[in-house]
Design an enzyme around this catalytic site. Structure first.
Site, PDB file in Angstrom:
ATOM      1  N   CYS A  92       0.844  -1.192   0.000  1.00  0.00           N
ATOM      2  CA  CYS A  92       0.000   0.000   0.000  1.00  0.00           C
ATOM      3  C   CYS A  92       0.883   1.247   0.000  1.00  0.00           C
ATOM      4  O   CYS A  92       1.787   1.366   0.826  1.00  0.00           O
ATOM      5  CB  CYS A  92      -0.902  -0.026   1.231  1.00  0.00           C
ATOM      6  SG  CYS A  92      -1.951   1.434   1.381  1.00  0.00           S
ATOM      7  N   CYS A 121       0.492   3.023   3.536  1.00  0.00           N
ATOM      8  CA  CYS A 121       0.957   2.513   4.829  1.00  0.00           C
ATOM      9  C   CYS A 121       1.902   1.319   4.730  1.00  0.00           C
ATOM     10  O   CYS A 121       2.254   0.739   5.750  1.00  0.00           O
ATOM     11  CB  CYS A 121      -0.244   2.131   5.689  1.00  0.00           C
ATOM     12  SG  CYS A 121      -1.048   0.606   5.140  1.00  0.00           S
ATOM     13  N   CYS A 169      -4.805   1.120   6.657  1.00  0.00           N
ATOM     14  CA  CYS A 169      -4.970   2.582   6.640  1.00  0.00           C
ATOM     15  C   CYS A 169      -6.318   3.010   6.073  1.00  0.00           C
ATOM     16  O   CYS A 169      -6.634   4.196   6.074  1.00  0.00           O
ATOM     17  CB  CYS A 169      -3.831   3.244   5.867  1.00  0.00           C
ATOM     18  SG  CYS A 169      -3.917   3.020   4.080  1.00  0.00           S
ATOM     19  N   CYS A 173      -8.945  -5.049  -9.552  1.00  0.00           N
ATOM     20  CA  CYS A 173      -8.543  -3.993 -10.471  1.00  0.00           C
ATOM     21  C   CYS A 173      -8.036  -2.819  -9.641  1.00  0.00           C
ATOM     22  O   CYS A 173      -8.823  -2.126  -8.995  1.00  0.00           O
ATOM     23  CB  CYS A 173      -9.768  -3.604 -11.303  1.00  0.00           C
ATOM     24  SG  CYS A 173      -9.418  -2.469 -12.620  1.00  0.00           S
TER      25      CYS A 173
HETATM   26 ZN    ZN Z   1      -2.722   1.063   3.578  1.00  0.00          ZN
END
Ligand code: ZN
Length: 187
Positions: A101, A104, A152, A172
């Site tokens: 991510c 985070c 997050c 996606c």
């Molecule tokens: Zn995150």
């Protein structure tokens, strides 16, 4: 109006388009099952990589997110935006590694879960277990399943049921919401 015509009619709408089913660039066939891919995701993680190893929720104020993210990341992750198709360099990323991510650093996918959907967004047929939570969102007259980072809360994309075997899922993902960590310096 049947579903096919509906999709045709909405073909210009981002993240809604069901890819034409003319031969997926299928994930590499091997003896490894999805369960194994999920269980052994750390095999794709570079030694000493900077990732989050806890899913304990990360709370930040809107102002903090604005400061920490680029404007593009902020729009996607915090405002459920959608990047333009075919704009992410990660569409063509083929190296072995882990996608985390961008908000985070929670690991979300490995390179072994990626496939070429032809949609213009990085696409995956499964995820690292426990990485995402989902919610339904109503888009025009179509209900989609939105998914977001469990740590997050950052928005990543939508999951559809028109993906390749063995799962039939198509996660996606907005490329700008991801950070790719190659397993090694080599391609
Ligand atoms: Zn995150």
């Amino acid at each position: 109006m049947n579903r096919r015509n509906l999709l045709k009619g909405l073909a210009a709408v981002p993240l809604l388009v069901a890819p034409i089913r003319r031969g997926w660039a299928a994930p590499e066939r091997g003896s490894v099952s999805v369960t194994e891919l999920q269980k052994n995701w750390k095999d794709f993680l570079a030694a000493g990589a900077d990732v989050a190893l806890t899913t304990e929720p990360l709370k930040r104020s809107n102002e903090e997110w604005k400061r920490l993210l680029t404007p593009g990341q902020y729009k996607i992750l915090r405002k459920e935006g959608t990047e333009r198709a075919f704009t992410s360099p990660l569409n063509d990323e083929k190296r072995s590694g882990v996608y985390v991510c961008a908000g985070c650093s929670l690991p979300l996918f490995t390179s072994a879960m990626k496939f070429d959907s032809g949609t213009g967004w990085p696409s995956f047929f499964t995820t690292i277990p426990g990485a995402f939570a989902t919610k339904k969102d109503n888009f025009l007259i179509y209900t989609r399943t939105e998914y977001h980072c469990v740590r997050c809360g950052g928005h990543h994309g939508h999951v559809f049921d028109d993906g390749p075997p063995p799962t039939g899922q198509r996660w996606c993902n907005n490329g700008v919401a991801l950070r790719f960590i190659p397993k090694s310096g080599k391609a």
